[in-house]
Design a protein around this motif. Structure first.
Motif, mmCIF file in Angstrom:
data_model
loop_
_atom_site.group_PDB
_atom_site.id
_atom_site.type_symbol
_atom_site.label_atom_id
_atom_site.label_comp_id
_atom_site.label_asym_id
_atom_site.label_seq_id
_atom_site.Cartn_x
_atom_site.Cartn_y
_atom_site.Cartn_z
ATOM 1 N N THR A 190 0.846 -1.188 0.000
ATOM 2 C CA THR A 190 0.000 0.000 0.000
ATOM 3 C C THR A 190 0.882 1.239 0.000
ATOM 4 N N ASN A 191 0.269 2.393 -0.205
ATOM 5 C CA ASN A 191 1.008 3.647 -0.087
ATOM 6 C C ASN A 191 1.598 3.806 1.304
ATOM 7 N N MET A 192 0.855 3.329 2.316
ATOM 8 C CA MET A 192 1.361 3.419 3.681
ATOM 9 C C MET A 192 2.647 2.616 3.832
ATOM 10 N N GLU A 193 2.666 1.412 3.303
ATOM 11 C CA GLU A 193 3.858 0.567 3.384
ATOM 12 C C GLU A 193 5.004 1.154 2.562
ATOM 13 N N ARG A 194 4.674 1.720 1.422
ATOM 14 C CA ARG A 194 5.713 2.319 0.575
ATOM 15 C C ARG A 194 6.295 3.575 1.226
ATOM 16 N N PHE A 195 5.446 4.328 1.895
ATOM 17 C CA PHE A 195 5.926 5.539 2.556
ATOM 18 C C PHE A 195 6.931 5.195 3.659
ATOM 19 N N TRP A 196 6.622 4.167 4.448
ATOM 20 C CA TRP A 196 7.463 3.802 5.586
ATOM 21 C C TRP A 196 8.595 2.848 5.215
ATOM 22 N N GLU A 197 8.650 2.410 3.965
ATOM 23 C CA GLU A 197 9.623 1.400 3.566
ATOM 24 C C GLU A 197 11.071 1.739 3.900
ATOM 25 N N PRO A 198 11.531 2.990 3.738
ATOM 26 C CA PRO A 198 12.926 3.284 4.103
ATOM 27 C C PRO A 198 13.226 3.006 5.571
ATOM 28 N N ILE A 199 12.209 3.103 6.420
ATOM 29 C CA ILE A 199 12.398 2.856 7.850
ATOM 30 C C ILE A 199 12.244 1.372 8.162
ATOM 31 N N THR A 200 11.197 0.754 7.618
ATOM 32 C CA THR A 200 10.878 -0.625 7.977
ATOM 33 C C THR A 200 11.769 -1.651 7.297
ATOM 34 N N ALA A 201 12.359 -1.290 6.163
ATOM 35 C CA ALA A 201 13.161 -2.260 5.407
ATOM 36 C C ALA A 201 14.580 -2.385 5.925
ATOM 37 N N THR A 202 14.964 -1.526 6.819
ATOM 38 C CA THR A 202 16.345 -1.535 7.283
ATOM 39 C C THR A 202 16.614 -2.691 8.229
ATOM 40 N N SER A 203 17.850 -3.136 8.251
ATOM 41 C CA SER A 203 18.272 -4.137 9.233
ATOM 42 C C SER A 203 18.887 -3.475 10.456
ATOM 43 N N SER A 204 19.025 -2.159 10.401
ATOM 44 C CA SER A 204 19.596 -1.412 11.518
ATOM 45 C C SER A 204 18.496 -1.004 12.497
ATOM 46 N N ARG A 205 18.894 -0.714 13.702
ATOM 47 C CA ARG A 205 17.954 -0.242 14.707
ATOM 48 C C ARG A 205 17.460 1.154 14.347
ATOM 49 N N VAL A 206 16.169 1.361 14.490
ATOM 50 C CA VAL A 206 15.565 2.661 14.194
ATOM 51 C C VAL A 206 15.566 3.511 15.466
ATOM 52 N N GLY A 271 21.652 4.392 11.890
ATOM 53 C CA GLY A 271 20.498 3.822 11.212
ATOM 54 C C GLY A 271 19.430 4.865 10.989
ATOM 55 N N PRO A 272 18.305 4.476 10.382
ATOM 56 C CA PRO A 272 17.211 5.426 10.129
ATOM 57 C C PRO A 272 16.693 6.021 11.418
ATOM 58 N N PHE A 273 16.110 7.199 11.314
ATOM 59 C CA PHE A 273 15.543 7.797 12.514
ATOM 60 C C PHE A 273 14.282 8.592 12.190
ATOM 61 N N VAL A 274 13.469 8.743 13.211
ATOM 62 C CA VAL A 274 12.210 9.492 13.130
ATOM 63 C C VAL A 274 12.298 10.624 14.143
ATOM 64 N N LEU A 275 12.108 11.850 13.674
ATOM 65 C CA LEU A 275 12.169 13.031 14.540
ATOM 66 C C LEU A 275 10.754 13.496 14.861
ATOM 67 N N ILE A 276 10.472 13.701 16.130
ATOM 68 C CA ILE A 276 9.143 14.108 16.581
ATOM 69 C C ILE A 276 9.254 15.426 17.327
ATOM 70 N N GLY A 277 8.453 16.411 16.897
ATOM 71 C CA GLY A 277 8.497 17.735 17.510
ATOM 72 C C GLY A 277 9.451 18.652 16.780
ATOM 73 N N ALA A 278 9.214 19.950 16.930
ATOM 74 C CA ALA A 278 10.017 20.926 16.188
ATOM 75 C C ALA A 278 10.867 21.791 17.103
ATOM 76 N N PHE A 279 10.262 22.804 17.697
ATOM 77 C CA PHE A 279 11.041 23.801 18.419
ATOM 78 C C PHE A 279 11.658 23.257 19.710
ATOM 79 N N ASP A 280 11.168 22.128 20.210
ATOM 80 C CA ASP A 280 11.788 21.524 21.386
ATOM 81 C C ASP A 280 12.700 20.361 21.009
ATOM 82 N N ASN A 281 12.983 20.204 19.701
ATOM 83 C CA ASN A 281 13.845 19.113 19.233
ATOM 84 C C ASN A 281 14.954 19.710 18.372
ATOM 85 N N VAL A 282 16.141 19.755 18.928
ATOM 86 C CA VAL A 282 17.248 20.419 18.236
ATOM 87 C C VAL A 282 17.583 19.741 16.909
#
Length: 409
Positions: A190-206, A271-282
């Motif tokens: 699905t588009n959802m799976e394709r969107f997250w694929e760079p994160i979910t397909a990795t063998s490294s810790r997210v 490895g891949p990372f997900v950033l959450i928040g803006a002005f309180d996240n450097v």
């Protein structure tokens, strides 16, 4: 001597307590059910108490602690004037009873929150079916079953870092159920799976990296090295993290949850990372500073800016009552390959928490994600993608997200 079926079942259950994985799987089912998805407070309390118990910290489940850590109250708040924990727990108990009383859930592992306690227990479904009486459904003061014969057992989990592991466990469970119904069997992606694929397909810790809100710091509680102990999170960040963990669930992906001050550049390169928040996240501020859409402050006014427009178009907060009642918030959703760290990154960040929550809904709800991708070229999976999101805020809750602009490169 022969045992009755119920006695034999209890004996077997005592020898084989439910595993952490089994409890979390059941928690995911509960949080995905309409009894819990239509509220913010109920899933927060249920997931928080379950995870603290699985971590072996059931003794910490007191009203004030829950109010501070799960609902963001000040450490000195008056529990009598603000009974948020008691009222939420009472409602959670009722909803758990309603859930398990439905024969559709016969055979599922049982999670209970008994009257007079904030410590959940985990039981054999057969035992609960025997103990659960019809009159208990509408009685807040009815005990579910006898405590003498149904002692619960908890599988311990090692805790290596108070803030990050607590956040990880709470946020893995919290609202993972929100997206559980969207996890599909293998097939055409699905588009959802394709969107997250760079994160979910990795063998490294997210890595999930959250900012640290100023009001989450208790200056009176410190770690052994004297640093403030962070034990509270904004509900919007909790929701966002949990929604973004959902895609990893069927992949059994390894991940960690850290604050922006607890991780350095070298670790982000792992490895891949997900950033959450803006002005309180450097890290969000650093990585978005050269993107088409980014965050800036002008005369103390926080903005989402369009750096590609000739006149530098921007979006900023709108208020019903100045600085007290928010009407609109704006956010950025980004899916990029960061050239500096060399890693794929997803950014979910609003000017305020309501915007962050709206961003998380875009990447966890197929309807909103598809609306964003309609504004992107067909080969968007091969490109960096960034979008500006708008949400109307009603009574401090983010409304449905609207995609205002999309850039790819």
């Amino acid at each position: 001597m022969l045992q009755s079926p119920q006695t034999e079942n209890e004996a077997n259950w005592a020898k084989s307590p439910p595993s952490v994985a089994a409890v979390r799987e059941q928690l995911k089912r509960l949080l995905a059910h309409p009894l819990f998805t239509n509220s913010k407070r109920y899933p927060v309390l249920l997931a928080y108490t379950v995870e603290k118990t699985l971590l072996g910290h059931a003794h910490e489940l007191k009203e004030r602690t829950i109010g501070v850590e799960a609902f963001g109250r000040e450490p000195s708040y008056d529990v009598n004037l603000d009974p948020v924990v008691r009222t939420t727990a009472a409602e959670v108990r009722k909803r758990l009873i309603q859930y398990y009383y439905n024969t559709d859930h016969t055979g599922e592992l049982v999670i209970e929150l008994l009257v007079g306690s904030y410590v959940p227990i985990f039981r054999d479904p057969v035992i609960l079916k025997t103990a659960l009486l019809p009159e208990a459904v509408n009685s807040e003061n009815s005990d579910i079953a006898s405590q003498d014969s149904l002692d619960s057992e908890i599988v311990p989990v090692k805790n290596s870092h108070p803030w990050t592991l607590f956040a990880a466990c709470l946020l893995i469970a919290l609202l993972v159920g929100f997206g559980a119904g969207r996890i599909r069997l293998p097939g055409r992606p699905t588009n959802m799976e394709r969107f997250w694929e760079p994160i979910t397909a990795t063998s490294s810790r997210v890595t999930y990296c959250l900012g640290q809100p100023v009001d989450a710091v208790d200056r009176n509680r410190t770690t052994p090295n004297g640093m403030p102990l962070y034990g509270s999170l904004h509900v919007s960040d909790v929701i966002t993290l949990a929604r973004s963990v959902v895609p990893l669930v069927p992949k059994n992906g390894a991940f960690r949850v850290v604050s922006d001050s607890d991780i350095g550049f070298t670790q982000l390169r792992e490895g891949p990372f997900v950033l959450i928040g803006a002005f309180d996240n450097v890290w969000t501020m650093r990585i978005t500073q050269d993107l088409p859409f980014g965050f800036e402050v002008d005369s103390q006014v926080r903005k989402v800016v369009d750096r590609k427009s000739a006149q530098k178009r921007f979006w900023t907060l709108e208020w019903q009552v100045p600085y007290t009642k928010l009407a609109k918030d704006y956010a950025i959703v980004a899916r990029i390959h960061d050239n500096v760290t060399g890693q794929p990154v997803i950014i979910l960040a609003g000017i305020l928490g309501e915007g962050t929550e709206a961003a998380s809904e875009v990447v966890s709800n197929p309807t909103y994600l598809n609306a964003m991708l309609e504004k992107a070229p067909k080969n968007w999976t091969e490109l960096n993608l960034e979008a500006v999101i708008e949400t109307n805020v009603v009574d401090d809750h983010a409304g449905p997200p609207t995609v205002l602009a999309v850039e790819t490169w």
